[in-house]
Write an enzyme that holds these catalytic residues in place. Structure first.
Site, short mmCIF file in Angstrom:
data_model
loop_
_atom_site.label_atom_id
_atom_site.label_comp_id
_atom_site.label_asym_id
_atom_site.label_seq_id
_atom_site.Cartn_x
_atom_site.Cartn_y
_atom_site.Cartn_z
N ASP A 30 -45.17 0.15 -46.39
CA ASP A 30 -46.48 0.68 -46.82
C ASP A 30 -47.58 -0.04 -46.06
OD1 ASP A 30 -47.34 2.17 -49.83
OD2 ASP A 30 -48.87 1.34 -48.50
N TYR A 148 -55.08 19.35 -45.25
CA TYR A 148 -54.03 18.60 -45.94
C TYR A 148 -52.81 19.50 -46.15
CZ TYR A 148 -51.78 15.89 -49.68
OH TYR A 148 -50.89 15.19 -50.45
#
Ligand code: UDP
Length: 332
Positions: A30, A148
């Site tokens: 991450d 998106y």
């Protein structure tokens, strides 16, 4: 099994990592762009848990981590409508390039992948319930919001292409509005924002006329559904909706939050142009058809909106208490 969770310090990724750790080895990757180290702090030092703070665009590292894993859950992505409207380049690039890297390397090493997509891909569909085989209806490219959905659609196309052409075992999960502890309102998500506004006595900000609807799912239900899918060989090469059952308008949601938390906050209406940008186009409805996943896994959501609101409120209360000491109460 050894499982790599990209985006594993994010809201959903961290809940998945935590649950998987009961029975598997988990490696989290991450870059903390929208995730937080706080989400995995309690997992640090636990047996079978490793984490790397780096981007999924770091090919060399991703190659090494995929080499070491048997299954990849790919959640690393730019999320939240607000972020998408504000940083479209970052959204499109992270979502498409990141998935390309993961799929290409996983295919080379013949490792199974789950790609996390979104109900945004259904766009302006008029169907009463959105089913996996239904049409995806997006607005024009000059309206940033749709980038998106389009980037996630490319991810889905690519994943299915790898499945078809390279025999890569791939499953696609389309997550509907998923809510719970660790989700913050910083990226625009409505439930944590409303809950926080209600707890602090600030106005609860309904965007538009509030007649748009959503169907919210507790993250615990979503995680349960995903873990079940991982067990099913019938999930390979398939797309699944994961979401809740009860559709509610945003206007009603504001009042439900206010009542559940016995808040004195007024409910106010903010035009979309002010909340996002001029010409912003919202999705009017969003209700998943859950027949496909229910048939395969027996999934049915267990938590209702009341449970969701109370769990989010508990988390937000803790954050507010911590923020008082560390951020002067400003953190969302
Ligand atoms: N919304 C709102 N007030 C807020 C944040 C969001 O009325 O403070 C609305 C938003 O315009 C949308 C819905 O709530 O209609 C859900 O927004 P969210 O960003 O949580 O998820 P989306 O479904 O749009 O991806």
């Amino acid at each position: 099994m050894k499982i790599l969770v990209t985006g594993g310090a994010g809201f959903i990724g961290s809940h998945l990592a935590e649950e998987l750790l009961h029975t598997h080895e988990v490696c989290v990757l991450d870059d903390l762009s929208t995730g937080s180290i706080e989400n995995i702090r309690h997992l640090k030092g636990r047996e079978g848990f490793r984490y790397f703070i780096d981007t999924v665009l770091n090919r060399a590292l991703v190659a090494e981590l995929i080499d070491d894993a048997e299954l990849i859950l790919h959640l690393a992505a730019a999320v939240g409508v607000r972020l998408i409207v504000e940083s479209p380049v970052q959204t499109i690039e992270t979502n498409i390039k990141g998935t390309e890297i993961v799929l290409e390397l996983a295919a080379r090493k013949k490792k199974a992948v789950v790609i996390f997509s979104t109900s945004e891909v259904y766009g302006k569909s008029n169907e009463e319930k959105f089913s996996e085989s239904g049409d995806l209806v997006l607005g024009p490219t000059f309206k940033g919001r749709w980038s998106y959905a389009a980037s996630k659609m490319i991810d889905e196309f690519l994943a299915l292409a790898y499945y078809k052409e390279k025999k890569l075992p791939v499953t696609i999960v389309r997550l509907f509005n998923t809510v719970g502890p660790r989700q913050t309102g910083r990226y625009g998500m409505v439930v944590p924002r409303f809950v926080r506004q209600a707890l602090t006595g600030e106005p609860i900000t309904v965007f538009g006329d509030g007649k748009q609807t959503r169907t919210f799912t507790h993250v615990k239900d979503a995680v349960w559904a995903i873990l079940e899918l991982l067990e099913c060989s019938g999930a390979v090469g398939e797309i699944f909706n994961v979401g809740g059952k009860d559709e509610i308008s945003i206007d009603q949601l504001a009042h439900r939050v206010k009542e559940a938390l016995q808040s004195s906050s007024p409910v106010v209406y903010v035009p979309y142009a002010e909340a996002y940008e001029e010409g912003f186009e919202d999705m009017q409805r969003r209700l998943p058809d859950l027949r496909k996943i229910s048939k395969l896994t027996g999934y049915t959501p267990k938590y209702d909106l009341e449970d969701i609101i109370l769990d989010v409120a508990e988390y937000q209360r803790q954050r507010l208490a911590n923020a008082k000491w560390t951020f002067g109460g400003r953190d969302q």
